[in-house]
Enzyme design. Structure first.
Site, PDB file in Angstrom:
ATOM      1  N   LEU A   1       0.823  -1.207   0.000  1.00  0.00           N
ATOM      2  CA  LEU A   1       0.000   0.000   0.000  1.00  0.00           C
ATOM      3  C   LEU A   1       0.855   1.255   0.000  1.00  0.00           C
ATOM      4  CD1 LEU A   1      -2.806  -1.019   2.511  1.00  0.00           C
ATOM      5  CD2 LEU A   1      -2.950  -0.871   0.032  1.00  0.00           C
TER       6      LEU A   1
ATOM      7  N   GLY B   1       8.952   6.681   6.156  1.00  0.00           N
ATOM      8  CA  GLY B   1      10.315   6.695   6.655  1.00  0.00           C
ATOM      9  C   GLY B   1      10.617   5.518   7.553  1.00  0.00           C
TER      10      GLY B   1
ATOM     11  N   VAL C   1      -9.186   0.017   5.896  1.00  0.00           N
ATOM     12  CA  VAL C   1     -10.248   1.015   5.747  1.00  0.00           C
ATOM     13  C   VAL C   1     -10.320   1.464   4.295  1.00  0.00           C
ATOM     14  CG1 VAL C   1     -11.154   3.224   6.550  1.00  0.00           C
ATOM     15  CG2 VAL C   1      -9.815   1.793   8.094  1.00  0.00           C
TER      16      VAL C   1
ATOM     17  N   ASP D   1       0.459  13.458  16.696  1.00  0.00           N
ATOM     18  CA  ASP D   1       0.765  13.576  15.263  1.00  0.00           C
ATOM     19  C   ASP D   1      -0.521  13.672  14.455  1.00  0.00           C
ATOM     20  OD1 ASP D   1       2.399  13.843  13.070  1.00  0.00           O
ATOM     21  OD2 ASP D   1       2.694  11.698  12.777  1.00  0.00           O
TER      22      ASP D   1
ATOM     23  N   ASP E   1      -2.254   5.971  12.942  1.00  0.00           N
ATOM     24  CA  ASP E   1      -0.854   6.327  13.187  1.00  0.00           C
ATOM     25  C   ASP E   1      -0.622   6.905  14.582  1.00  0.00           C
ATOM     26  OD1 ASP E   1       1.780   6.770  13.069  1.00  0.00           O
ATOM     27  OD2 ASP E   1       1.759   8.073  11.323  1.00  0.00           O
TER      28      ASP E   1
END
Length: 762
Positions: free
Chosen positions: A156, A160, A230, A272, A290
């Site tokens: 997908l 980093g 999702v 974040d 995340d």
């Protein structure tokens, strides 16, 4: 049979390669040629190993140097959505070239696997980071392939730190997204710790608006966790076609705020939040993903060092951007929610500088703009909600994410919101703090003032200077002002007739005559050392000097003019490959007064030579064209100087590269690295990659007691576009950044306008 001792050469190769990979993992990717040059005896072996690593990396995805990109870069946000519009989400039929992460072995039925189901309990994940993972094979299977109890079907996307695959869990027959550490078995302890911290944080949360984590484990040395797949998109993709309607944007952020309140209630900060981390599924419902930078409230996990600013700069809170870990609480996520809402209703983040550092400084010091200044269609109440979220002081923001969600719900229902816009007096105060001089007084650093703020500052400074002059005029005797009078005749020390210094000093003399209504003459000399002597003795008012000649405390810089490259010329028919071979040879260094000997001493010293080890020829280098007697010459001149090009094209001399010029430039502050390229030397034989050397800077200088009116007059006329273009000097914006020596006070004042902040005193 006893095992033989390891070859010392092999140990050196292993140590060098480990050093290279450690720098890559830490984000400090070294230049490959420079790195190999540090190990000349191992050059051939290292190049072969690095080439092999590149080949493996090409099979697996990124190259070895690409593993060192920002470790906080996100892959979950836009990748686990499975958006087919994303180039990072190819169809299965297009994925035949996809491979597993770095050094990932082929996963068959015999693959060693350790998995841990993740539930709601904070104690559900117990994993030893010190456990020795099995050594992975170097084969690179083609997707789709089996990975433990999963089948990985396509990549997908990659970020980093991680890589995310789409696949399905065989036993439960459900689609999943599987995230792994991108560097695989080469992952550092910090990467592994942060990876499991993300899984642990997300696993503690069971909320319809937070992506569900199913399982975490390790397979053949590769850590992974699986999560809900999702289908849909994310907010960052949605605004590519334009801002989102205020009502719809408020609904999205309201639901995100409720989910964040749920996380806060369970002791987890996200840290974040950004549009790319807010997914929108096929039912137009948001899901947060995340948790790679998540932090437990009231604790420091040790994964974020004190003083480190981790996150996405445009969406960081001021306390997060400043690296103040102890001050990051609920209000940190509330600020980020406001930044997300600002972005999706205006199409732009509240802060976006020319680079990461500038963005962070703006976040810390500059008040956020009002949303309606960028997009007038934003409703006033929504603008007020955003403004409260983006307050610099955490106490001025909403008390909780729930309070923000409630206010957004009131807005959606058409009811009066609880937030109140800032008063006109406060807005005026915030605006005044944007003026650099006022901001400096009240400890509010202004990184990038607006043009209006610049003009107001100039006006304030002008008024202050006017009052000061009026006061001085009343207090000081008339004789005091004599020291700031324009000289009747301005003398400028240049150089050898016809040289670069001579031509530029003539041009400056003409400029002064035309604009200052006084006489100006150019004075010839042998070069920079003689110019410095004339200036110190008061024989001239201005002089052109190389950087290494500005050591006397009585000398000040007016402005940098241009860069001068060091050209090392050797006879074409001599087998000279380095400066070390200059010993006992005739080397042309020009006159002692020219200044090239200072540079020659520094160059020769690197090879443990002195001027006594060579035969010094004090002829002018231009004589080489007609009388090529010297074996070599060291010439400091502008890159692509017509006279130099003509000399090299004549065929008697060639340019010699300076080995490790980058290192030399780091060791000697008067130099910077320079690459002489073929475009600047037409008709000359030049290697394809250019010739590495170093360069120094040519400055216009004066005495420390030079009248300010002279310096101001020169600077005000020197940087006109016509003069800069015709004479090849640095523009004012560039010149304002090059100083390494003492500026004349008038020059310092002049360049403040180009730097946007007050220069510190010398």
């Amino acid at each position: 049979m006893a095992q033989s001792e390891e070859n010392p050469l092999e140990l050196q190769i292993d140590e060098a390669l480990a050093e290279y990979m450690h720098k890559c993992d830490s984000g400090d990717v070294p230049n490959r040629e420079e790195f190999v040059a540090k190990h000349p005896l191992l050059r051939e072996q290292l190049m072969e190993l690095l080439a092999a690593a590149d080949w493996i990396e090409q099979l697996a995805g990124p190259k070895i140097s690409e593993l060192a990109v920002d470790a906080t870069a996100d892959v979950d946000s836009t990748l686990i959505t499975g958006s087919q519009s994303s180039p990072a989400s190819p169809s299965i039929s297009e994925s035949t070239d996809d491979t597993l992460p770095h050094a990932l072995g082929f996963f068959g039925q015999s693959a060693t696997q350790h998995t841990l189901p993740l539930g709601r309990s904070s104690n559900s994940l117990e994993y030893s980071l010190e456990e020795n993972a099995p050594t992975p094979e170097l084969s690179q299977p083609t997707l789709p392939c089996r990975f433990g109890e999963y089948v990985l079907e396509r990549v997908l996307g990659r970020g980093g730190m991680g890589v995310v695959y789409y696949g399905h869990q065989v036993r439960l027959e459900r689609p999943v997204a599987i995230k792994m550490i991108r560097s695989g078995a080469l992952a550092s302890k910090e990467e592994v710790a942060r990876f499991y911290s993300e899984a642990r944080s997300a696993a503690r949360l069971d909320h319809p608006n937070i992506v569900t984590v199913y399982q975490c484990g390790e397979c053949d040395g590769h850590r992974y966790f699986s999560m809900d797949f999702v289908p849909g998109t994310d907010l960052s993709k949605m605004i590519e076609s334009g801002p989102i309607d205020g009502k719809r944007a408020a609904r999205y952020v309201r639901d995100v705020a409720r989910a964040i309140q749920y996380a806060h209630d369970r002791g987890i900060l996200h840290r974040d939040l950004k549009p790319a981390n807010v997914l929108v599924d096929e039912n137009d419902q948001v899901r947060i993903t995340d948790f790679g930078l998540a932090k437990s409230i009231g604790t420091d996990t040790g994964l974020t060092a004190s003083g480190a600013a981790l996150g996405t700069p445009s969406y960081m809170s001021p306390e997060q951007a400043a690296g103040k870990v102890d001050e990051q609480h609920h209000a940190t996520d509330i600020y980020s929610l406001g930044a997300v809402l600002f972005t999706i209703v205006t199409g732009k983040p509240p802060f976006k500088g020319n680079g990461v550092v500038q963005t962070i400084m703006n976040v810390i010091h500059r008040p956020a703009p009002m949303a309606r200044t960028l997009c007038p269609d934003v409703p006033e109440d929504l603008e007020t909600i955003i403004d409260i979220c983006l307050q610099k002081t955490p106490e001025r923001r909403y008390a909780s994410a729930a309070a923000l969600a409630e206010d957004l719900n009131r807005f959606l229902q058409g009811s009066p919101i609880a937030a109140r816009p800032a008063s006109s007096l406060r807005r005026v105060w915030y605006w005044l703090l944007g003026i650099p001089v006022i901001g400096a007084v009240f400890d509010n650093r202004v990184v990038e003032p607006t043009e209006t703020h610049r003009w107001v500052q100039r006006g304030l400074i002008s008024i202050a200077v006017l009052f000061l002059l009026m006061w001085l005029a009343m207090l000081l005797p008339t004789d005091t002002w004599k020291s700031n009078r324009m000289p009747k005749t301005v003398r400028i020390a240049g150089g050898v007739a016809g040289g670069s210094y001579d031509m530029l000093s003539d041009a400056i003399s003409n400029l002064i005559r035309e604009n200052a209504n006084c006489e100006a003459i150019s004075v010839n000399s042998f070069g920079t050392n003689e110019n410095a002597e004339k200036l110190i003795n008061g024989d001239v008012d201005l002089a052109l000097l190389q950087s290494e000649s500005i050591a006397n405390p009585t000398l000040n810089i007016v402005t940098p003019l241009y860069y001068e490259a060091v050209h090392v010329l050797v006879k074409r028919d001599l087998p000279i490959a380095s400066l070390a071979e200059f010993a006992k040879r005739r080397i042309l260094l020009d006159s002692e007064k020219a200044g090239m000997r200072t540079i020659a001493r520094l160059l020769l010293a690197r090879d443990k030579l002195t001027l006594e080890d060579i035969i010094v020829d004090d002829s002018n280098w231009r004589s080489l064209k007609h009388s090529p007697l010297a074996d070599a010459a060291i010439v400091v001149a502008r890159e692509g100087s017509a006279e130099l090009v003509d000399l090299i094209r004549g065929g008697d001399y060639r340019l010699l590269p300076i080995a490790d010029s980058w290192k030399f430039a780091m060791e000697e502050p008067i130099f910077h690295m320079q690459l002489l390229e073929s475009d600047s030397y037409p008709g000359c034989e030049m290697p394809e990659g250019g010739i590495p050397t170093v360069a120094t800077t040519a400055f216009l200088t004066c005495r420390a007691d030079a009248p300010s009116v002279l310096i101001e007059s020169v600077l005000q006329n020197l940087f006109s576009p016509e003069f800069v273009s015709q004479n090849g000097i640095l523009p004012a914006t560039t010149a304002s950044q090059v100083f390494g020596h003492t500026l004349h006070p008038a020059a310092r004042k002049f360049f403040q306008a180009y730097q946007g902040l007050t220069l510190s005193p010398n």
